[in-house]
Scaffold this motif. Structure first.
Motif, PDB file in Angstrom:
ATOM      1  N   ALA A  53      -3.837  27.336  35.958  1.00 62.30           N
ATOM      2  CA  ALA A  53      -3.888  28.380  34.936  1.00 62.30           C
ATOM      3  C   ALA A  53      -3.548  27.780  33.574  1.00 62.30           C
ATOM      4  CB  ALA A  53      -2.913  29.503  35.295  1.00 62.30           C
ATOM      5  N   LEU A  54      -4.533  27.668  32.726  1.00 61.69           N
ATOM      6  CA  LEU A  54      -4.309  27.120  31.393  1.00 61.69           C
ATOM      7  C   LEU A  54      -3.924  28.245  30.437  1.00 61.69           C
ATOM      8  CD1 LEU A  54      -7.332  24.677  31.162  1.00 61.69           C
ATOM      9  CD2 LEU A  54      -4.995  24.174  31.833  1.00 61.69           C
ATOM     10  N   HIS A  55      -3.112  27.914  29.440  1.00 62.58           N
ATOM     11  CA  HIS A  55      -2.688  28.914  28.471  1.00 62.58           C
ATOM     12  C   HIS A  55      -2.747  28.301  27.077  1.00 62.58           C
ATOM     13  CE1 HIS A  55       1.150  26.794  28.489  1.00 62.58           C
ATOM     14  NE2 HIS A  55       1.143  26.890  29.803  1.00 62.58           N
ATOM     15  N   ILE A  56      -2.377  29.070  26.079  1.00 65.00           N
ATOM     16  CA  ILE A  56      -2.484  28.639  24.687  1.00 65.00           C
ATOM     17  C   ILE A  56      -1.624  27.400  24.414  1.00 65.00           C
ATOM     18  CG2 ILE A  56      -0.672  30.134  23.788  1.00 65.00           C
ATOM     19  CD1 ILE A  56      -4.030  29.341  22.074  1.00 65.00           C
ATOM     20  N   GLY A  57      -0.554  27.228  25.168  1.00 63.96           N
ATOM     21  CA  GLY A  57       0.281  26.042  25.006  1.00 63.96           C
ATOM     22  C   GLY A  57      -0.473  24.753  25.320  1.00 63.96           C
ATOM     23  N   HIS A  58      -1.349  24.795  26.331  1.00 67.69           N
ATOM     24  CA  HIS A  58      -2.169  23.626  26.660  1.00 67.69           C
ATOM     25  C   HIS A  58      -3.111  23.300  25.503  1.00 67.69           C
ATOM     26  CE1 HIS A  58      -1.063  24.956  30.784  1.00 67.69           C
ATOM     27  NE2 HIS A  58      -0.937  23.650  30.963  1.00 67.69           N
ATOM     28  N   ALA A  59      -3.731  24.318  24.943  1.00 64.85           N
ATOM     29  CA  ALA A  59      -4.659  24.105  23.826  1.00 64.85           C
ATOM     30  C   ALA A  59      -3.922  23.564  22.605  1.00 64.85           C
ATOM     31  CB  ALA A  59      -5.373  25.408  23.477  1.00 64.85           C
ATOM     32  N   LEU A  60      -2.741  24.104  22.326  1.00 66.14           N
ATOM     33  CA  LEU A  60      -1.959  23.643  21.185  1.00 66.14           C
ATOM     34  C   LEU A  60      -1.537  22.188  21.370  1.00 66.14           C
ATOM     35  CD1 LEU A  60      -0.527  24.160  18.511  1.00 66.14           C
ATOM     36  CD2 LEU A  60       1.437  24.985  19.825  1.00 66.14           C
ATOM     37  N   THR A  61      -1.048  21.851  22.555  1.00 62.81           N
ATOM     38  CA  THR A  61      -0.626  20.480  22.837  1.00 62.81           C
ATOM     39  C   THR A  61      -1.798  19.513  22.680  1.00 62.81           C
ATOM     40  OG1 THR A  61       1.113  21.200  24.341  1.00 62.81           O
ATOM     41  CG2 THR A  61       0.339  18.946  24.602  1.00 62.81           C
ATOM     42  N   ALA A  62      -2.945  19.857  23.258  1.00 66.29           N
ATOM     43  CA  ALA A  62      -4.124  18.987  23.165  1.00 66.29           C
ATOM     44  C   ALA A  62      -4.575  18.833  21.719  1.00 66.29           C
ATOM     45  CB  ALA A  62      -5.254  19.536  24.021  1.00 66.29           C
ATOM     46  N   ALA A  63      -4.534  19.912  20.943  1.00 68.45           N
ATOM     47  CA  ALA A  63      -4.964  19.849  19.545  1.00 68.45           C
ATOM     48  C   ALA A  63      -4.031  18.952  18.720  1.00 68.45           C
ATOM     49  CB  ALA A  63      -5.012  21.252  18.940  1.00 68.45           C
ATOM     50  N   ILE A  64      -2.735  19.068  18.956  1.00 68.94           N
ATOM     51  CA  ILE A  64      -1.771  18.243  18.219  1.00 68.94           C
ATOM     52  C   ILE A  64      -1.915  16.776  18.610  1.00 68.94           C
ATOM     53  CG2 ILE A  64       0.692  17.745  17.939  1.00 68.94           C
ATOM     54  CD1 ILE A  64       1.128  20.823  18.105  1.00 68.94           C
ATOM     55  N   GLN A  65      -2.065  16.512  19.902  1.00 59.99           N
ATOM     56  CA  GLN A  65      -2.243  15.133  20.354  1.00 59.99           C
ATOM     57  C   GLN A  65      -3.534  14.543  19.793  1.00 59.99           C
ATOM     58  OE1 GLN A  65      -1.947  15.078  24.621  1.00 59.99           O
ATOM     59  NE2 GLN A  65       0.274  15.253  24.579  1.00 59.99           N
ATOM     60  N   ASP A  66      -4.604  15.306  19.816  1.00 59.59           N
ATOM     61  CA  ASP A  66      -5.886  14.846  19.281  1.00 59.59           C
ATOM     62  C   ASP A  66      -5.756  14.499  17.801  1.00 59.59           C
ATOM     63  OD1 ASP A  66      -8.779  14.399  19.339  1.00 59.59           O
ATOM     64  OD2 ASP A  66      -8.926  16.279  18.232  1.00 59.59           O
ATOM     65  N   MET A  67      -5.091  15.364  17.056  1.00 59.64           N
ATOM     66  CA  MET A  67      -4.902  15.124  15.627  1.00 59.64           C
ATOM     67  C   MET A  67      -4.090  13.850  15.391  1.00 59.64           C
ATOM     68  SD  MET A  67      -2.310  15.669  13.005  1.00 59.64           S
ATOM     69  CE  MET A  67      -1.178  16.510  14.046  1.00 59.64           C
ATOM     70  N   ASN A  68      -3.029  13.660  16.170  1.00 57.46           N
ATOM     71  CA  ASN A  68      -2.189  12.476  16.010  1.00 57.46           C
ATOM     72  C   ASN A  68      -2.935  11.184  16.347  1.00 57.46           C
ATOM     73  OD1 ASN A  68       0.530  12.979  15.073  1.00 57.46           O
ATOM     74  ND2 ASN A  68       0.695  14.353  16.829  1.00 57.46           N
ATOM     75  N   ILE A  69      -3.685  11.186  17.429  1.00 58.07           N
ATOM     76  CA  ILE A  69      -4.446   9.985  17.814  1.00 58.07           C
ATOM     77  C   ILE A  69      -5.467   9.647  16.746  1.00 58.07           C
ATOM     78  CG2 ILE A  69      -6.261   9.194  19.403  1.00 58.07           C
ATOM     79  CD1 ILE A  69      -3.486   8.705  20.483  1.00 58.07           C
ATOM     80  N   ARG A  70      -6.217  10.648  16.265  1.00 63.81           N
ATOM     81  CA  ARG A  70      -7.229  10.396  15.224  1.00 63.81           C
ATOM     82  C   ARG A  70      -6.584   9.890  13.938  1.00 63.81           C
ATOM     83  NH1 ARG A  70     -12.318  13.627  16.101  1.00 63.81           N
ATOM     84  NH2 ARG A  70     -12.074  14.514  18.163  1.00 63.81           N
ATOM     85  N   TRP A  71      -5.473  10.499  13.540  1.00 69.28           N
ATOM     86  CA  TRP A  71      -4.783  10.095  12.312  1.00 69.28           C
ATOM     87  C   TRP A  71      -4.275   8.668  12.428  1.00 69.28           C
ATOM     88  CZ3 TRP A  71       0.850  10.082  11.561  1.00 69.28           C
ATOM     89  CH2 TRP A  71       1.199   9.738  10.252  1.00 69.28           C
ATOM     90  N   ARG A  72      -3.675   8.334  13.572  1.00 73.07           N
ATOM     91  CA  ARG A  72      -3.174   6.971  13.759  1.00 73.07           C
ATOM     92  C   ARG A  72      -4.314   5.958  13.762  1.00 73.07           C
ATOM     93  NH1 ARG A  72       2.353   6.087  13.154  1.00 73.07           N
ATOM     94  NH2 ARG A  72       3.373   7.996  13.792  1.00 73.07           N
ATOM     95  N   ARG A  73      -5.409   6.286  14.421  1.00 75.20           N
ATOM     96  CA  ARG A  73      -6.561   5.375  14.449  1.00 75.20           C
ATOM     97  C   ARG A  73      -7.103   5.156  13.038  1.00 75.20           C
ATOM     98  NH1 ARG A  73     -10.117   7.329  18.593  1.00 75.20           N
ATOM     99  NH2 ARG A  73      -8.897   6.066  20.010  1.00 75.20           N
ATOM    100  N   MET A  74      -7.204   6.231  12.258  1.00 77.83           N
ATOM    101  CA  MET A  74      -7.691   6.105  10.878  1.00 77.83           C
ATOM    102  C   MET A  74      -6.687   5.388   9.984  1.00 77.83           C
ATOM    103  SD  MET A  74      -9.719   9.680  10.150  1.00 77.83           S
ATOM    104  CE  MET A  74      -8.386  10.760  10.605  1.00 77.83           C
ATOM    105  N   SER A  75      -5.411   5.367  10.414  1.00 79.97           N
ATOM    106  CA  SER A  75      -4.366   4.684   9.650  1.00 79.97           C
ATOM    107  C   SER A  75      -4.211   3.219  10.056  1.00 79.97           C
ATOM    108  CB  SER A  75      -3.033   5.414   9.839  1.00 79.97           C
ATOM    109  OG  SER A  75      -3.123   6.720   9.345  1.00 79.97           O
ATOM    110  N   GLY A  76      -5.093   2.732  10.921  1.00 86.25           N
ATOM    111  CA  GLY A  76      -5.077   1.323  11.269  1.00 86.25           C
ATOM    112  C   GLY A  76      -4.346   0.960  12.547  1.00 86.25           C
ATOM    113  N   TYR A  77      -3.953   1.945  13.329  1.00 86.68           N
ATOM    114  CA  TYR A  77      -3.286   1.652  14.591  1.00 86.68           C
ATOM    115  C   TYR A  77      -4.318   1.402  15.692  1.00 86.68           C
ATOM    116  CZ  TYR A  77       1.285   3.113  12.853  1.00 86.68           C
ATOM    117  OH  TYR A  77       2.462   3.199  12.170  1.00 86.68           O
ATOM    118  N   ASN A  78      -3.914   0.668  16.711  1.00 84.20           N
ATOM    119  CA  ASN A  78      -4.707   0.464  17.918  1.00 84.20           C
ATOM    120  C   ASN A  78      -4.354   1.633  18.836  1.00 84.20           C
ATOM    121  OD1 ASN A  78      -6.337  -0.760  19.832  1.00 84.20           O
ATOM    122  ND2 ASN A  78      -4.683  -2.030  20.619  1.00 84.20           N
ATOM    123  N   ALA A  79      -5.018   2.757  18.632  1.00 75.03           N
ATOM    124  CA  ALA A  79      -4.636   4.018  19.271  1.00 75.03           C
ATOM    125  C   ALA A  79      -5.387   4.260  20.571  1.00 75.03           C
ATOM    126  CB  ALA A  79      -4.893   5.175  18.309  1.00 75.03           C
TER     127      ALA A  79
END
Length: 96
Positions: A53-79
């Protein structure tokens, strides 16, 4: 003359992402380079709960993680964003 297009009522990833997936694989967006001199950044993506059973918390967590990975990759990290292990295994356990 105006043209009107009917928008799909729901998102269909198999239609949208099909053309992108080949490019993503060729661009190695799913792979981190172990020999890179860039600073590493890794997030472990937890799987859905054992109940499925997925809920809004799963979507929020995935969205925050996705944003962090993309930001780190664009900032020059090996993400890298990798699927992880069940973090809520207690749901499927029985106490004796």
């Amino acid at each position: 003359m105006a043209f009107f297009y009917q928008m799909a009522k729901q998102y269909n990833p198999s239609v949208v992402e099909k053309s992108w997936y080949v490019w993503w694989e060729k661009s190695c967006v799913f792979v981190a380079d172990a020999s890179s001199s860039k600073p590493p950044f890794v997030i472990v993506l937890p799987p859905p709960n054992v109940t499925g059973a997925l809920h809004i918390g799963h979507a929020l967590t995935a969205a925050i993680q996705d944003m962090n990975i993309r930001w780190r990759r664009m900032s020059g990290y090996n993400a890298l964003w990798v699927p992880g292990m069940n973090h809520a295994g207690g749901c499927g356990e029985v106490d004796m």
